[in-house]
Write a protein that holds these residues in place. Structure first.
Motif, PDB file in Angstrom:
ATOM      1  N   LEU B 210       5.378 -85.891 -29.970  1.00  0.00           N
ATOM      2  CA  LEU B 210       6.930 -85.250 -29.528  1.00  0.00           C
ATOM      3  C   LEU B 210       7.879 -85.677 -30.069  1.00  0.00           C
ATOM      4  CD1 LEU B 210       6.606 -84.552 -25.735  1.00  0.00           C
ATOM      5  CD2 LEU B 210       5.819 -83.216 -27.612  1.00  0.00           C
ATOM      6  N   VAL B 211       8.978 -84.908 -30.631  1.00  0.00           N
ATOM      7  CA  VAL B 211      10.080 -85.651 -31.480  1.00  0.00           C
ATOM      8  C   VAL B 211      11.343 -85.244 -30.341  1.00  0.00           C
ATOM      9  CG1 VAL B 211       9.487 -85.486 -33.834  1.00  0.00           C
ATOM     10  CG2 VAL B 211      10.261 -83.349 -32.594  1.00  0.00           C
ATOM     11  N   VAL B 212      11.185 -84.350 -29.321  1.00  0.00           N
ATOM     12  CA  VAL B 212      12.148 -84.315 -28.583  1.00  0.00           C
ATOM     13  C   VAL B 212      11.461 -83.748 -27.039  1.00  0.00           C
ATOM     14  CG1 VAL B 212      13.878 -82.372 -27.722  1.00  0.00           C
ATOM     15  CG2 VAL B 212      14.088 -83.517 -29.843  1.00  0.00           C
ATOM     16  N   SER B 213      12.000 -84.035 -25.976  1.00  0.00           N
ATOM     17  CA  SER B 213      11.488 -83.561 -24.791  1.00  0.00           C
ATOM     18  C   SER B 213      12.353 -84.027 -23.640  1.00  0.00           C
ATOM     19  CB  SER B 213      10.249 -83.979 -24.305  1.00  0.00           C
ATOM     20  OG  SER B 213      10.036 -85.053 -23.543  1.00  0.00           O
ATOM     21  N   GLY B 214      12.396 -82.894 -22.683  1.00  0.00           N
ATOM     22  CA  GLY B 214      13.200 -83.123 -21.418  1.00  0.00           C
ATOM     23  C   GLY B 214      13.795 -81.729 -21.150  1.00  0.00           C
ATOM     24  N   PRO B 215      14.663 -81.908 -19.904  1.00  0.00           N
ATOM     25  CA  PRO B 215      15.400 -80.658 -19.316  1.00  0.00           C
ATOM     26  C   PRO B 215      16.256 -80.076 -20.556  1.00  0.00           C
ATOM     27  CG  PRO B 215      15.803 -82.440 -17.963  1.00  0.00           C
ATOM     28  CD  PRO B 215      15.263 -82.863 -19.228  1.00  0.00           C
ATOM     29  N   ILE B 216      16.101 -78.592 -20.651  1.00  0.00           N
ATOM     30  CA  ILE B 216      16.923 -78.000 -21.751  1.00  0.00           C
ATOM     31  C   ILE B 216      18.346 -78.202 -21.529  1.00  0.00           C
ATOM     32  CG2 ILE B 216      17.539 -75.597 -22.609  1.00  0.00           C
ATOM     33  CD1 ILE B 216      14.924 -74.778 -22.352  1.00  0.00           C
ATOM     34  N   SER B 217      18.964 -78.306 -20.401  1.00  0.00           N
ATOM     35  CA  SER B 217      20.548 -78.345 -20.270  1.00  0.00           C
ATOM     36  C   SER B 217      20.913 -79.708 -20.894  1.00  0.00           C
ATOM     37  CB  SER B 217      20.696 -78.313 -18.834  1.00  0.00           C
ATOM     38  OG  SER B 217      20.009 -78.983 -18.004  1.00  0.00           O
ATOM     39  N   GLU B 218      20.197 -80.681 -20.664  1.00  0.00           N
ATOM     40  CA  GLU B 218      20.322 -82.142 -21.163  1.00  0.00           C
ATOM     41  C   GLU B 218      20.361 -82.097 -22.642  1.00  0.00           C
ATOM     42  OE1 GLU B 218      17.869 -86.334 -20.530  1.00  0.00           O
ATOM     43  OE2 GLU B 218      18.618 -85.421 -18.818  1.00  0.00           O
ATOM     44  N   LEU B 219      19.429 -81.639 -23.067  1.00  0.00           N
ATOM     45  CA  LEU B 219      18.975 -81.468 -24.517  1.00  0.00           C
ATOM     46  C   LEU B 219      20.341 -80.761 -25.378  1.00  0.00           C
ATOM     47  CD1 LEU B 219      15.471 -80.515 -25.167  1.00  0.00           C
ATOM     48  CD2 LEU B 219      16.546 -82.791 -25.165  1.00  0.00           C
ATOM     49  N   ARG B 220      20.610 -79.861 -24.795  1.00  0.00           N
ATOM     50  CA  ARG B 220      21.934 -79.302 -25.157  1.00  0.00           C
ATOM     51  C   ARG B 220      23.146 -80.093 -25.316  1.00  0.00           C
ATOM     52  NH1 ARG B 220      20.882 -73.663 -22.932  1.00  0.00           N
ATOM     53  NH2 ARG B 220      20.242 -72.713 -24.769  1.00  0.00           N
ATOM     54  N   ARG B 221      23.212 -80.875 -24.030  1.00  0.00           N
ATOM     55  CA  ARG B 221      24.546 -81.834 -24.085  1.00  0.00           C
ATOM     56  C   ARG B 221      24.175 -82.947 -25.552  1.00  0.00           C
ATOM     57  NH1 ARG B 221      24.398 -81.510 -18.778  1.00  0.00           N
ATOM     58  NH2 ARG B 221      23.268 -83.411 -18.332  1.00  0.00           N
ATOM     59  N   ARG B 222      22.988 -83.497 -25.325  1.00  0.00           N
ATOM     60  CA  ARG B 222      22.468 -84.640 -26.293  1.00  0.00           C
ATOM     61  C   ARG B 222      23.023 -84.122 -27.826  1.00  0.00           C
ATOM     62  NH1 ARG B 222      16.726 -87.094 -26.460  1.00  0.00           N
ATOM     63  NH2 ARG B 222      16.902 -86.219 -24.418  1.00  0.00           N
ATOM     64  N   TYR B 223      22.466 -83.053 -27.981  1.00  0.00           N
ATOM     65  CA  TYR B 223      22.500 -82.484 -29.393  1.00  0.00           C
ATOM     66  C   TYR B 223      23.607 -81.579 -29.674  1.00  0.00           C
ATOM     67  CZ  TYR B 223      17.969 -84.750 -30.229  1.00  0.00           C
ATOM     68  OH  TYR B 223      17.073 -85.607 -30.326  1.00  0.00           O
ATOM     69  N   ARG B 224      24.643 -81.768 -28.881  1.00  0.00           N
ATOM     70  CA  ARG B 224      26.085 -80.933 -29.145  1.00  0.00           C
ATOM     71  C   ARG B 224      26.529 -81.371 -30.477  1.00  0.00           C
ATOM     72  NH1 ARG B 224      29.567 -80.224 -24.127  1.00  0.00           N
ATOM     73  NH2 ARG B 224      28.021 -78.611 -23.770  1.00  0.00           N
ATOM     74  N   ARG B 225      26.918 -80.357 -31.381  1.00  0.00           N
ATOM     75  CA  ARG B 225      27.543 -80.643 -32.322  1.00  0.00           C
ATOM     76  C   ARG B 225      28.959 -80.180 -32.030  1.00  0.00           C
ATOM     77  NH1 ARG B 225      24.041 -79.976 -36.886  1.00  0.00           N
ATOM     78  NH2 ARG B 225      26.141 -80.725 -37.956  1.00  0.00           N
ATOM     79  N   ASN B 226      29.631 -81.011 -32.681  1.00  0.00           N
ATOM     80  CA  ASN B 226      31.318 -81.048 -32.309  1.00  0.00           C
ATOM     81  C   ASN B 226      31.861 -79.698 -33.369  1.00  0.00           C
ATOM     82  OD1 ASN B 226      30.770 -83.098 -30.799  1.00  0.00           O
ATOM     83  ND2 ASN B 226      31.071 -84.393 -32.455  1.00  0.00           N
ATOM     84  N   SER B 227      31.436 -78.519 -32.893  1.00  0.00           N
ATOM     85  CA  SER B 227      31.952 -77.560 -33.815  1.00  0.00           C
ATOM     86  C   SER B 227      32.443 -76.291 -32.777  1.00  0.00           C
ATOM     87  CB  SER B 227      30.774 -76.783 -34.605  1.00  0.00           C
ATOM     88  OG  SER B 227      29.591 -76.669 -33.731  1.00  0.00           O
ATOM     89  N   PHE B 228      33.440 -75.698 -33.343  1.00  0.00           N
ATOM     90  CA  PHE B 228      34.175 -74.605 -32.747  1.00  0.00           C
ATOM     91  C   PHE B 228      34.216 -73.351 -33.506  1.00  0.00           C
ATOM     92  CE2 PHE B 228      35.872 -78.844 -31.972  1.00  0.00           C
ATOM     93  CZ  PHE B 228      36.060 -78.825 -30.546  1.00  0.00           C
ATOM     94  N   SER B 229      34.198 -72.226 -32.840  1.00  0.00           N
ATOM     95  CA  SER B 229      34.245 -71.047 -33.528  1.00  0.00           C
ATOM     96  C   SER B 229      35.625 -70.449 -33.164  1.00  0.00           C
ATOM     97  CB  SER B 229      33.216 -70.126 -33.174  1.00  0.00           C
ATOM     98  OG  SER B 229      33.337 -68.852 -33.559  1.00  0.00           O
ATOM     99  N   VAL B 230      36.329 -69.999 -34.333  1.00  0.00           N
ATOM    100  CA  VAL B 230      37.547 -69.353 -33.887  1.00  0.00           C
ATOM    101  C   VAL B 230      37.818 -68.181 -34.796  1.00  0.00           C
ATOM    102  CG1 VAL B 230      40.201 -69.737 -34.300  1.00  0.00           C
ATOM    103  CG2 VAL B 230      38.544 -71.782 -34.352  1.00  0.00           C
TER     104      VAL B 230
END
Lengths: 67, 305, 254
Positions: B210-230
């Protein structure tokens, strides 16, 4: 003719049995048009005109998975 | 409580090492997406959980009981749906569920009750045709019904949606989502949108681990890229904004696509504030400004090489 | 025991729904009618093929000829049809994957093998019984002599031989996972038994006698007790084959 009359106790059940087999196979060929090999045109004469062996071969080898 | 615990699972077929120390934990009452490329070892893992394969090393616990190969003891907790379930095609759905119930050792009344209930649940309530006439989607739905007949605490589905058209897929996902709270569902898939739609937990299998596992919401936070769309009102304005000298830094990347900019950087808050101050100093009101959430797809691409 | 009953019932139902029962019933009924008829007509047919003016004396047919036909037909046509009909009984389930769902619900693997074997035996018994009874009725009608004896035992021997082949068919299916393969394994056994028959030392224990000595039993040339060793060997072989099949099937990947 004489011989035929003498043997009717054999011939009547024999013919009924063969017909039952042939007709069951025929109905199955018509109603389940998917075969492991061959097609309708091939199987209809096989089950109708090759007595005993025809229906046996159809049910054992020719019949598709769908019963 | 964890309904399924896998520790250090190793499995190889000949020289092909499929699992290399898989650890996985499935909490009770979750809908668990088990994601991996084709051939990553998802089916192998499931067969080991069901005692149909013998692992080279490692243990599997179902509801706190150890799974042993060749024995079906732990399977009383599990309902299983293979990727392409096959039934006795001369039977009708009720007849088949009856057979399953009898083998599982349910009482006659219980079988009757359960079968009707389950066929209703999977939308086959009024279907009395022979299974030979069933479509793939109908077979998949009957597959779910047979898996649930024993009221298992854990339902394992192997690629339940991969062979189906979009409508069939949605039906299956809706049924699985409806089970939430009653049964823990583990399903393998390579279709990420399916996971996003109904799962609350996800595990990604790659290279036998397993390379990643956990609650989806937590993964989203953990892997958030610091990016913005304008999004700007015109492509010209977007181009002018992208050319500002304040954005020409090595830590910031700017991608222009028509009237939309995607800005990514290492430092989330700083970049966000920089963008906002640039809007005011340049007198620009963007049409849309948002912090990009990582999609499961981008996450998957990031963790799977 | 409960699992056995459930799966055995499913096997019987399958035999009906997949036309196995009908096929075997009618084929063995036809064989049963043909046996005495062919025995009766053979002299007439031979005579009609003789050139004009020539005559030979053909002995009047008796019940022995009728039963000779019976054993010849069941041993060849009958056994072949039975083996063909059952050739996919295990391998079709393995190749289609229908067993996986039931095995994961707690159906023990040995039950699969034993219930399938039991259902095959039921159909085989029914087939032989139909043919035997029909042949017997017509033979009594056409040849009311008392020349044939130990009919039940003679048929029982052939039935036993068939039971051995059916067990080997299941073993073949477990070994090679294809219906043609399981037929090949069974055919291989028959060839092997025929080869063994060349060694006179082994002859006395060769199960093949159960399918070849039947007429000697009926005519009285061979006493019933002379076949006891072969029956014992066959029982042992059937049990060993089933045991081996169960062992192999437990380890088989499904």
């Amino acid at each position: 003719m004489e011989t035929l009359r003498e043997y009717w106790p054999f011939l009547v059940p024999l013919i009924i049995a063969q017909l039952t087999l042939a007709i069951t196979a025929f109905v199955h060929v018509i109603r389940h048009p998917s075969y492991r090999f061959g097609n309708k045109v091939f199987w209809i004469p096989v089950v109708l005109f090759i007595s005993i062996i025809g229906p046996v071969v159809y049910f054992v080898f020719g019949r598709g998975d769908a019963e | 409580m964890n309904i399924l615990e896998i520790k250090d699972l190793h499995m190889s077929f000949g020289s092909n090492e499929v699992l290399r120390g898989l650890d996985m934990v499935v909490p009770e009452n979750s809908v668990f997406g088990f994601v991996g490329k084709n051939g990553a070892g998802k089916t192998t893992t499931m067969k080991i959980i069901l005692g149909l394969l013998k692992p080279d090393q490692g243990t599997v616990m179902v509801c706190g009981e150890k799974v042993t190969y060749g024995s079906s003891r732990t399977n009383r907790h599990i309902g299983f749906l293979p990727d392409v379930p096959e039934f006795y095609s001369y039977m009708r759905p009720l007849e088949y569920l009856h057979l399953c119930g009898e083998i599982a050792g349910l009482s006659r009344e219980r079988i009757k009750e359960r079968s009707v209930e389950l066929l209703e649940l999977v939308g086959l309530g009024d279907v009395n045709r022979r299974i030979s006439w069933f479509s793939r989607g109908m077979k998949q739905r009957l597959g779910i019904a047979q898996a649930l007949i024993t009221e298992p605490r854990l339902l394992i589905c192997d690629e339940p949606t991969s062979a189906l058209d979009p409508i069939g897929r949605r039906q299956i996902l809706d049924i699985l989502a409806a089970l939430k709270g009653r049964t823990t569902v583990v399903f393998s898939t390579h279709i990420l949108s399916d996971v996003e739609r109904i799962c609350d937990q996800v595990a990604i299998l790659d290279g036998g681990k397993l390379v990643v596992s956990g609650p989806i919401s937590e993964l989203r936070r953990r892997y958030r890229r610091n990016s913005f769309s304008v999004r700007f009102s015109s492509p010209e304005e977007a181009a002018r904004f992208a050319a500002l000298s304040a954005l020409q830094q090595p830590t910031i990347s700017v991608i222009v696509d028509g009237d939309t900019l995607t800005v990514a950087s290492a430092d989330q808050n700083g970049t966000g504030q920089l963008l906002i101050s640039l809007f005011s100093s340049e007198g620009i009101v963007p049409e849309k400004f948002e912090v990009l959430e990582p999609t499961l797809e981008s996450l998957f691409e990031e963790v799977v090489q | 025991m409960n699992h056995f009953a459930v799966f055995f019932k499913k096997e019987l139902k399958e035999s009906v729904k997949t036309y196995k029962l009908l096929l075997l019933g009618i084929v063995f009924l036809i064989l049963g009618i043909m046996n005495p008829l062919v025995a009766k007509l053979t002299p007439d047919l031979l005579a009609s093929f003789l050139p004009e003016g020539m005559s030979i004396t053909i002995p009047e047919p008796s019940s022995l000829d009728s039963w000779a036909q019976f054993f010849k037909n069941i041993q060849q046509m009958g056994l072949i049809v039975v083996l063909l009909v059952f050739s996919g009984v295990l391998t079709n389930e393995l190749s289609r994957g229908t067993l996986v769902l039931l095995l994961t619900k707690g159906l023990p693997r040995q039950t699969v093998i034993l219930a399938k074997y039991a259902a095959m035996l039921v159909l085989w018994t029914m087939s032989v019984a139909i043919s035997h009874v029909v042949t017997w009725v017509y033979t009594v009608y056409l040849f009311p002599d008392n020349l044939s004896q130990n009919l039940f035992f003679a048929t029982f021997c052939l039935w036993f031989f068939g039971a051995l082949l059916l067990a080997v068919l299941l073993l073949g299916g477990t070994l090679v996972s294809s219906s043609y393969g399981s037929l090949l394994v069974t055919g291989g056994l028959v060839v092997l038994l025929n080869l063994l028959n060349l060694f006179s030392a082994l002859k006395e224990y060769n199960p093949l006698a159960l399918a070849t000595k039947n007429m000697d039993v009926v005519s009285g040339a061979v006493a019933v007790s002379e076949l006891y060793p072969q029956i014992g060997i066959t029982v042992a072989l059937i049990l060993a084959t089933l045991g081996l099949t169960v062992l192999l099937f437990r380890r088989k990947l499904v």
